[in-house]
Design a protein around this motif. Structure first.
Motif, mmCIF file in Angstrom:
data_model
loop_
_atom_site.group_PDB
_atom_site.id
_atom_site.type_symbol
_atom_site.label_atom_id
_atom_site.label_comp_id
_atom_site.label_asym_id
_atom_site.label_seq_id
_atom_site.Cartn_x
_atom_site.Cartn_y
_atom_site.Cartn_z
ATOM 1 N N ALA A 1 -1.463 27.052 -20.626
ATOM 2 C CA ALA A 1 0.363 27.867 -20.676
ATOM 3 C C ALA A 1 0.889 26.299 -20.190
ATOM 4 O O ALA A 1 2.026 26.550 -19.959
ATOM 5 N N ASP A 2 0.223 25.480 -18.778
ATOM 6 C CA ASP A 2 0.819 24.814 -17.613
ATOM 7 C C ASP A 2 2.230 24.000 -18.604
ATOM 8 O O ASP A 2 1.957 22.760 -19.046
ATOM 9 N N ALA A 3 3.414 23.675 -18.193
ATOM 10 C CA ALA A 3 4.362 23.247 -18.726
ATOM 11 C C ALA A 3 4.363 21.955 -17.982
ATOM 12 O O ALA A 3 4.490 20.872 -18.482
ATOM 13 N N SER A 4 4.150 21.729 -16.727
ATOM 14 C CA SER A 4 3.683 20.655 -16.226
ATOM 15 C C SER A 4 2.574 19.359 -16.685
ATOM 16 O O SER A 4 2.783 18.383 -17.340
ATOM 17 N N GLY A 5 0.913 20.149 -17.250
ATOM 18 C CA GLY A 5 -0.081 19.818 -17.932
ATOM 19 C C GLY A 5 0.630 19.396 -19.531
ATOM 20 O O GLY A 5 0.636 17.946 -19.953
ATOM 21 N N LYS A 6 1.516 20.054 -19.522
ATOM 22 C CA LYS A 6 1.772 19.478 -21.033
ATOM 23 C C LYS A 6 2.690 18.247 -21.397
ATOM 24 O O LYS A 6 2.359 17.408 -22.120
ATOM 25 N N GLU A 7 2.790 18.557 -20.173
ATOM 26 C CA GLU A 7 4.488 16.891 -21.074
ATOM 27 C C GLU A 7 3.479 16.463 -19.816
ATOM 28 O O GLU A 7 3.927 15.247 -20.621
ATOM 29 N N ILE A 8 2.641 16.070 -18.949
ATOM 30 C CA ILE A 8 1.960 14.758 -18.626
ATOM 31 C C ILE A 8 1.160 14.522 -20.023
ATOM 32 O O ILE A 8 0.626 13.511 -20.554
ATOM 33 N N LEU A 9 0.536 15.519 -20.902
ATOM 34 C CA LEU A 9 -0.534 15.362 -22.187
ATOM 35 C C LEU A 9 0.926 14.461 -23.476
ATOM 36 O O LEU A 9 0.217 13.901 -23.861
ATOM 37 N N SER A 10 1.402 15.205 -23.461
ATOM 38 C CA SER A 10 2.941 14.475 -24.264
ATOM 39 C C SER A 10 2.859 13.150 -24.120
ATOM 40 O O SER A 10 2.817 12.399 -24.823
ATOM 41 N N GLY A 11 3.237 12.457 -22.703
ATOM 42 C CA GLY A 11 3.687 11.585 -22.508
ATOM 43 C C GLY A 11 2.531 10.606 -22.925
ATOM 44 O O GLY A 11 2.583 9.563 -22.953
ATOM 45 N N ILE A 12 1.055 10.814 -22.809
ATOM 46 C CA ILE A 12 -0.233 9.985 -22.999
ATOM 47 C C ILE A 12 -0.405 9.656 -24.040
ATOM 48 O O ILE A 12 -0.166 8.535 -24.529
ATOM 49 N N ALA A 13 -0.034 10.897 -25.056
ATOM 50 C CA ALA A 13 0.335 10.779 -26.561
ATOM 51 C C ALA A 13 0.971 9.423 -26.896
ATOM 52 O O ALA A 13 1.151 9.255 -28.057
ATOM 53 N N LYS A 14 2.558 9.824 -26.646
ATOM 54 C CA LYS A 14 3.538 8.694 -26.690
ATOM 55 C C LYS A 14 2.920 7.551 -26.451
ATOM 56 O O LYS A 14 3.166 6.692 -27.301
ATOM 57 N N ILE A 15 2.503 7.064 -25.287
ATOM 58 C CA ILE A 15 1.414 5.999 -24.819
ATOM 59 C C ILE A 15 0.502 5.170 -26.307
ATOM 60 O O ILE A 15 0.457 4.418 -26.319
ATOM 61 N N GLY A 16 -0.059 6.881 -27.176
ATOM 62 C CA GLY A 16 -0.759 6.432 -27.981
ATOM 63 C C GLY A 16 -0.609 5.986 -29.490
ATOM 64 O O GLY A 16 -0.875 5.534 -30.276
ATOM 65 N N GLY A 17 1.207 6.259 -29.720
ATOM 66 C CA GLY A 17 1.155 6.108 -30.574
ATOM 67 C C GLY A 17 1.841 6.821 -31.685
ATOM 68 O O GLY A 17 2.152 6.180 -32.772
ATOM 69 N N CYS A 18 1.010 7.848 -32.185
ATOM 70 C CA CYS A 18 0.843 8.727 -32.880
ATOM 71 C C CYS A 18 0.922 9.703 -33.393
ATOM 72 O O CYS A 18 1.375 10.322 -34.227
#
Length: 387
Positions: free
Chosen positions: A196-213
Motif C-alpha cells: 500500500a506504499d504510495a511512493s512504491g506504487k508511483e515508481i511502478l506506475s512510472g515503469i508501466a508508462k515507459i512500457g507503453g501499455c
C-alpha cells in the motif's frame, strides 16, 4: 486450591488458543486467491497479442513485510500462480526471474528461475512453488537488465510483468527505459504493486508508462477470477475491435427506411404505406363517394388505440381522390372523405378537439392514376400527427 489452579490453567490455554487462531478475526488477507483457485478462465474468440511473457518477482527484504495479513512475497507468489492458471493454454515462451531472494553477500542478486524457454504451465508452477525467504537487497534495475539479455534472442512481442512493492535499490526506471528503447513496440511492461506504499506504487506506475501499455495494477485487484481475467485480457490478448453501431436506417421503426420515409416519426403501432406515412390501410372509397362502407369500419377503429396510448396527441385526417373529374370537385370530395372518418371516430368516443381534417383532392397520388386498381388506391385517407 487445585481446582482453582486448574481453572487458571484452562483460562491460559484458551487465551493461547485464541491468540494462535486469532486470524479468524484478524486482518483480512489482501490476496484471498484460495477462494477462486478453481475459477475457470475463458477467453472465447480472442487471439494472443504476445509471443512470450517474462515475470520479474521481487524477493527483497521489504517483501517480507505484511500486506493485509500476509507477507507481500506470499501474495506476489499467489498472483503469479493464479496468472499461470489463467494463461495455461497459451502457446508461448516464458521466463521467471527473481531478485533479492535468499541473497548472501557473495551470491547473485538476481536469479533466472525458469526459462527463458517454451512455456509449460506445470513446469512454471513447479519453479514458483519452492520460492521462499525474501531477505536481500532490491536490485530491480539489475533484474530488468538481465531480463534484457534473456530476451535478446526473441523476435516476437513480449509482456514483461514486474511484481514488487516498488522499492528498488538502483535505477530501475533507467533500466526499463533502456529495454523499451531496444524492443520498442515489441515490449509491453505491466507492473503489479504488492503493498500500500504510495511512493512504491508511483515508481511502478512510472515503469508501466515507459512500457507503453498503460498497465499498472494493484495486487489486491487481481486476486479474484474477474480481476485476473481483466489483467490477462489487457496484457496477453488483443482487444476485440469495437463494432460500430449500425446506423439507424429506420428512425421511427415503421419498416420504411429513412431515405424513403416521407413521414418520419410516425407513432408506434401506426400502419404506414410505402412512403412511410400513416394511412388507414385497406380503406378505399368508391368513385364519387365519401361514405365509409361498413366492412371498412374496423380499419378506422385501429386509429383509436394509438390515440389512447398517446393522450396528448392530435391528428389531422387527410382525404385524397383520383384524377377523374374537375379539380374543385375532387377537392371537396377529398374533404368529405376526411370528415366521414372523423365522424366515425367521434361517434366511438374520440374527443373531436383532437381531430382536424384536410382535403388534398388529386394533388398527392400515392401511385400513378393509370389503372382502375391504382385509382382505387389513391382514394384514401391518411393520418398526420399535429404538433
Amino acid at each position: 486450591m487445585m481446582k482453582r489452579g486448574l481453572f487458571v490453567k484452562l483460562v491460559l490455554l484458551v487465551a493461547i488458543a485464541a491468540a494462535a487462531f486469532g486470524c479468524a478475526t484478524g486482518p483480512k488477507p489482501a490476496c484471498p486467491i484460495a477462494a477462486d483457485q478453481n475459477f475457470e478462465f475463458s477467453f472465447p474468440g480472442q487471439t494472443p497479442k504476445v509471443d512470450s511473457f517474462y515475470v520479474i518477482l521481487d524477493g527483497s527484504e521489504s517483501m517480507a513485510g505484511s500486506y493485509g495479513g500476509l507477507k507481500k512475497f506470499t501474495c506476489a507468489k499467489k498472483i503469479v500462480l493464479f496468472m499461470n492458471q489463467a494463461v495455461a493454454n497459451l502457446d508461448l515462451k516464458a521466463g521467471l526471474r527473481t531478485y533479492g531472494l535468499n541473497a548472501v553477500p557473495s551470491g547473485p542478486q538476481t536469479d533466472l528461475q525458469y526459462g527463458f524457454a517454451t512455456y509449460s504451465s506445470t513446469e512454471f508452477a513447479n519453479a514458483v512453488m519452492p520460492l521462499w525467504g525474501p531477505n536481500g537487497p532490491s536490485p530491480m534495475g539489475l533484474a530488468i537488465t538481465e531480463a534484457d539479455k534473456d530476451l535478446c534472442s526473441t523476435s516476437g512481442r513480449t509482456a514483461l510483468i514486474i511484481l514488487s512493492d516498488g522499492h528498488p535499490s538502483d535505477d530501475a526506471v533507467k533500466a526499463a527505459r533502456k529495454l523499451k528503447d531496444r524492443l520498442g513496440g515489441k515490449l509491453c511492461i505491466a507492473t503489479i504493486a504488492v503493498g500500500a506504499d504510495a511512493s512504491g506504487k508511483e515508481i511502478l506506475s512510472g515503469i508501466a508508462k515507459i512500457g507503453g501499455c498503460d498497465a499498472a495494477f494493484n495486487a489486491k485487484d487481481l486476486c479474484s477470477g474477474a480481476g485476473m481475467t481483466q489483467f490477462v485480457n489487457q496484457v496477453f490478448y488483443n482487444q476485440p475491435k469495437a463494432v460500430p453501431p449500425k446506423p439507424n436506417n429506420d428512425v421511427d421503426g415503421d419498416g420504411v427506411p429513412n431515405f424513403k420515409d416521407r413521414c418520419p416519426f410516425t407513432p408506434k403501432g401506426a400502419a404506414v404505406n410505402e412512403n412511410g406515412c400513416w394511412e388507414i390501410m385497406g380503406l378505399t372509397f368508391d368513385t364519387n363517394k365519401a361514405d365509409v362502407k361498413p366492412e371498412y369500419l374496423p380499419l378506422v377503429y385501429k386509429v383509436i388505440p394509438i390515440l389512447n396510448n398517446n393522450p396528448g396527441m392530435k391528428i389531422e385526417l387527410q382525404g385524397h381522390a383520383d384524377n377523374r373529374g374537375a379539380k374543385d370537385y375532387n377537392q371537396g370530395l377529398s374533404e368529405r372523405r376526411a370528415e366521414s372518418v372523423k365522424k366515425i371516430l367521434v361517434d366511438k368516443g374520440v374527443d373531436a378537439g383532437r381531430l382536424s381534417t384536410k382535403g388534398w383532392g388529386f394533388t398527392k397520388p400515392i401511385v400513378p392514376n393509370d389503372s382502375e386498381a391504382n385509382m382505387r388506391r389513391n382514394r384514401r385517407v391518411e393520418v398526420r400527427e399535429v404538433k
